[in-house]
Design a protein around this motif. Structure first.
Motif, PDB file in Angstrom:
ATOM      1  N   VAL A 122      29.054   6.049 -34.442  1.00 30.33           N
ATOM      2  CA  VAL A 122      29.516   7.399 -34.132  1.00 30.33           C
ATOM      3  C   VAL A 122      31.025   7.538 -34.305  1.00 30.33           C
ATOM      4  CG1 VAL A 122      29.804   6.960 -31.647  1.00 30.33           C
ATOM      5  CG2 VAL A 122      29.292   9.276 -32.458  1.00 30.33           C
ATOM      6  N   LEU A 123      31.773   6.477 -34.067  1.00 31.73           N
ATOM      7  CA  LEU A 123      33.230   6.510 -34.230  1.00 31.73           C
ATOM      8  C   LEU A 123      33.706   5.563 -35.317  1.00 31.73           C
ATOM      9  CD1 LEU A 123      34.381   6.691 -30.485  1.00 31.73           C
ATOM     10  CD2 LEU A 123      34.251   8.566 -32.151  1.00 31.73           C
ATOM     11  N   SER A 124      32.818   5.203 -36.216  1.00 35.74           N
ATOM     12  CA  SER A 124      33.224   4.319 -37.303  1.00 35.74           C
ATOM     13  C   SER A 124      34.155   5.049 -38.259  1.00 35.74           C
ATOM     14  CB  SER A 124      31.990   3.803 -38.051  1.00 35.74           C
ATOM     15  OG  SER A 124      31.297   4.875 -38.654  1.00 35.74           O
ATOM     16  N   GLU A 125      34.911   4.286 -39.015  1.00 33.19           N
ATOM     17  CA  GLU A 125      35.912   4.877 -39.919  1.00 33.19           C
ATOM     18  C   GLU A 125      35.264   5.750 -40.981  1.00 33.19           C
ATOM     19  OE1 GLU A 125      39.523   3.406 -42.925  1.00 33.19           O
ATOM     20  OE2 GLU A 125      38.328   1.948 -41.791  1.00 33.19           O
ATOM     21  N   THR A 126      34.120   5.333 -41.492  1.00 30.35           N
ATOM     22  CA  THR A 126      33.440   6.106 -42.529  1.00 30.35           C
ATOM     23  C   THR A 126      32.999   7.465 -42.004  1.00 30.35           C
ATOM     24  OG1 THR A 126      32.652   4.045 -43.529  1.00 30.35           O
ATOM     25  CG2 THR A 126      31.545   6.083 -44.178  1.00 30.35           C
ATOM     26  N   ILE A 127      32.441   7.489 -40.812  1.00 32.49           N
ATOM     27  CA  ILE A 127      31.965   8.747 -40.231  1.00 32.49           C
ATOM     28  C   ILE A 127      33.134   9.662 -39.889  1.00 32.49           C
ATOM     29  CG2 ILE A 127      30.720   9.750 -38.293  1.00 32.49           C
ATOM     30  CD1 ILE A 127      28.915   8.431 -40.333  1.00 32.49           C
ATOM     31  N   VAL A 128      34.204   9.093 -39.355  1.00 29.48           N
ATOM     32  CA  VAL A 128      35.367   9.918 -39.002  1.00 29.48           C
ATOM     33  C   VAL A 128      35.983  10.540 -40.258  1.00 29.48           C
ATOM     34  CG1 VAL A 128      37.682   9.869 -38.014  1.00 29.48           C
ATOM     35  CG2 VAL A 128      35.820   8.654 -36.878  1.00 29.48           C
ATOM     36  N   GLN A 129      36.093   9.788 -41.341  1.00 28.98           N
ATOM     37  CA  GLN A 129      36.597  10.354 -42.599  1.00 28.98           C
ATOM     38  C   GLN A 129      35.674  11.452 -43.126  1.00 28.98           C
ATOM     39  OE1 GLN A 129      37.113   7.059 -45.254  1.00 28.98           O
ATOM     40  NE2 GLN A 129      39.009   6.347 -44.276  1.00 28.98           N
ATOM     41  N   ALA A 130      34.362  11.262 -42.965  1.00 30.06           N
ATOM     42  CA  ALA A 130      33.419  12.292 -43.393  1.00 30.06           C
ATOM     43  C   ALA A 130      33.562  13.562 -42.556  1.00 30.06           C
ATOM     44  CB  ALA A 130      31.988  11.758 -43.302  1.00 30.06           C
ATOM     45  N   VAL A 131      33.814  13.401 -41.268  1.00 27.25           N
ATOM     46  CA  VAL A 131      34.046  14.568 -40.410  1.00 27.25           C
ATOM     47  C   VAL A 131      35.303  15.310 -40.861  1.00 27.25           C
ATOM     48  CG1 VAL A 131      34.625  15.280 -38.057  1.00 27.25           C
ATOM     49  CG2 VAL A 131      32.821  13.604 -38.440  1.00 27.25           C
ATOM     50  N   TRP A 132      36.343  14.571 -41.237  1.00 26.79           N
ATOM     51  CA  TRP A 132      37.568  15.197 -41.716  1.00 26.79           C
ATOM     52  C   TRP A 132      37.321  15.997 -42.997  1.00 26.79           C
ATOM     53  CZ3 TRP A 132      41.850  17.249 -40.600  1.00 26.79           C
ATOM     54  CH2 TRP A 132      42.887  17.382 -41.519  1.00 26.79           C
ATOM     55  N   VAL A 133      36.508  15.472 -43.908  1.00 25.02           N
ATOM     56  CA  VAL A 133      36.165  16.206 -45.128  1.00 25.02           C
ATOM     57  C   VAL A 133      35.398  17.474 -44.784  1.00 25.02           C
ATOM     58  CG1 VAL A 133      34.850  16.108 -47.280  1.00 25.02           C
ATOM     59  CG2 VAL A 133      36.185  14.129 -46.548  1.00 25.02           C
ATOM     60  N   THR A 134      34.474  17.390 -43.817  1.00 25.34           N
ATOM     61  CA  THR A 134      33.722  18.569 -43.382  1.00 25.34           C
ATOM     62  C   THR A 134      34.647  19.638 -42.815  1.00 25.34           C
ATOM     63  OG1 THR A 134      31.764  17.221 -42.917  1.00 25.34           O
ATOM     64  CG2 THR A 134      31.899  19.364 -41.839  1.00 25.34           C
TER      65      THR A 134
END
Length: 343
Positions: A74-86
């Motif tokens: 939930v707080l992994s780097e990949t997911i956080v970067q994807a949230v930023w793109v969203t």
């Protein structure tokens, strides 16, 4: 000598005695107050509580949810970067879409039949085509136009560039989302503008206020009260609608979740990760919408109702005052003595 008075029939009041009045039934002191019992409401509340408890129990005990995997991602780097793109896609499409939608709304409200027809046709076309079709179309724009240039209309081109180098994948997604959003934003803004009384414009024109200033300082501030609720729903829908750009292989939230569970097979916990982030982002947008609506309601509500934060502070102060009142020592009341007695 016979008596002149007849004997009273049995059970009747004797002559000369006044019958007693029955007790007044409308006396509040003599009425028995029985509280209303809402059995249906209680049964519905119990059923809802049982269903919620079962759902929470299933979340906590069902091993399929795999909460450990959820915590790991939930707080992994990949997911956080994807949230930023969203968030970037949502912000660009919202700002550009509402700017273009405002222009289209005033084009439809203008007296020019050409502008009205063009704006109406735009809204009709882009509301008719699904978003995913528009995104795929803009993603393959280079197949239709290999080069884009600047020059004289129907004449020579002075400068041109390759379509793929000018409009990348992110650019195509922003263009598609913006054009799709502008069609809906135009109707939202137009609905808010026509909700303003026409007498406002007549009064402003009588005072000699320029037309542009009338729109900017009189019409739009009043129209915002009607625009904001629908616009807030539209922005929240756009935030969730950015998941459609997965067809363009853009690393937004839903696409990254798909990539991860395609590798490790943990479908349910990864979908729960995406769900949790969408719920958090939607909640933040709802809070922002509440405060923006409160700001633009100042002209109609002289004393707006307190915010949830103000209510919480007021409740906290009340509880502190009550606790301080209980902690104070009780001072016994002294009986005053005779006049002049100092005791």
């Amino acid at each position: 000598m016979a008596s002149t008075t007849d004997a009273a029939p049995p059970g009747a009041a004797s002559p000369g005695t006044r019958p007693q009045a029955p007790p007044a039934s409308d006396d509040p002191a003599s009425l028995k107050v029985v509280p209303a019992r809402h059995y249906g409401r209680w049964a519905a509340a119990v059923a809802v509580v049982v269903l919620v408890a079962q759902f929470v129990h299933g979340l906590a005990t069902n091993p399929v949810w795999e909460w450990k995997v959820f915590r790991d991602y939930v707080l992994s780097e990949t997911i956080v970067q994807a949230v930023w793109v969203t968030l970037q896609l949502t912000a660009y499409a919202t700002v550009l879409g509402f700017l273009l939608g405002t222009v289209l709304a005033f084009m439809r409200l203008s007296r020019s039949p050409v502008l009205q027809t063009v704006a109406w046709t735009y809204v009709w076309v882009f509301r008719s085509i699904p978003m995913i079709v528009q995104l795929v179309f803009w993603f393959n724009l280079s197949a239709l136009y290999e080069e884009l240039g600047v020059g004289i209309p129907f004449g020579p081109v002075f400068w041109s560039v390759d379509s793929n180098s000018l409009i990348g994948t992110i650019g195509a997604a922003i263009i598609g989302l913006t054009l799709h959003q502008a069609a809906y934003a135009a109707e939202i803004v137009r609905g808010g503008v026509i909700s303003v009384d026409n007498g406002q414009l007549e009064a402003a024109a009588a005072l000699g206020i320029p037309r542009l200033r009338q729109i900017r300082r009189i019409v739009l501030p009043q129209a915002m009260r009607a625009i904001l609720p629908t616009a807030g729903n539209e922005i929240i829908g756009l935030l969730k609608g950015t998941s459609v750009v997965y067809v363009m292989s853009i690393g937004e939230l839903f696409y990254q979740v798909q990539v991860i569970y395609g590798r490790n097979g943990r479908v349910v916990p990864l979908l729960l990760v995406a769900t949790a982030w969408y719920v958090v982002l939607t909640s933040l947008l709802s809070v922002a919408q509440y405060y923006v609506e409160r700001r633009y309601a100042r002209g109609a509500n002289r004393t707006p109702p307190p915010t949830p934060l103000q209510r919480a502070r007021r409740l906290l102060l009340t509880l502190r005052a009550a606790a301080a009142q209980r902690s104070r020592p009780v001072v016994p009341l002294t009986t005053p003595g005779p006049l002049g007695d100092s005791r």
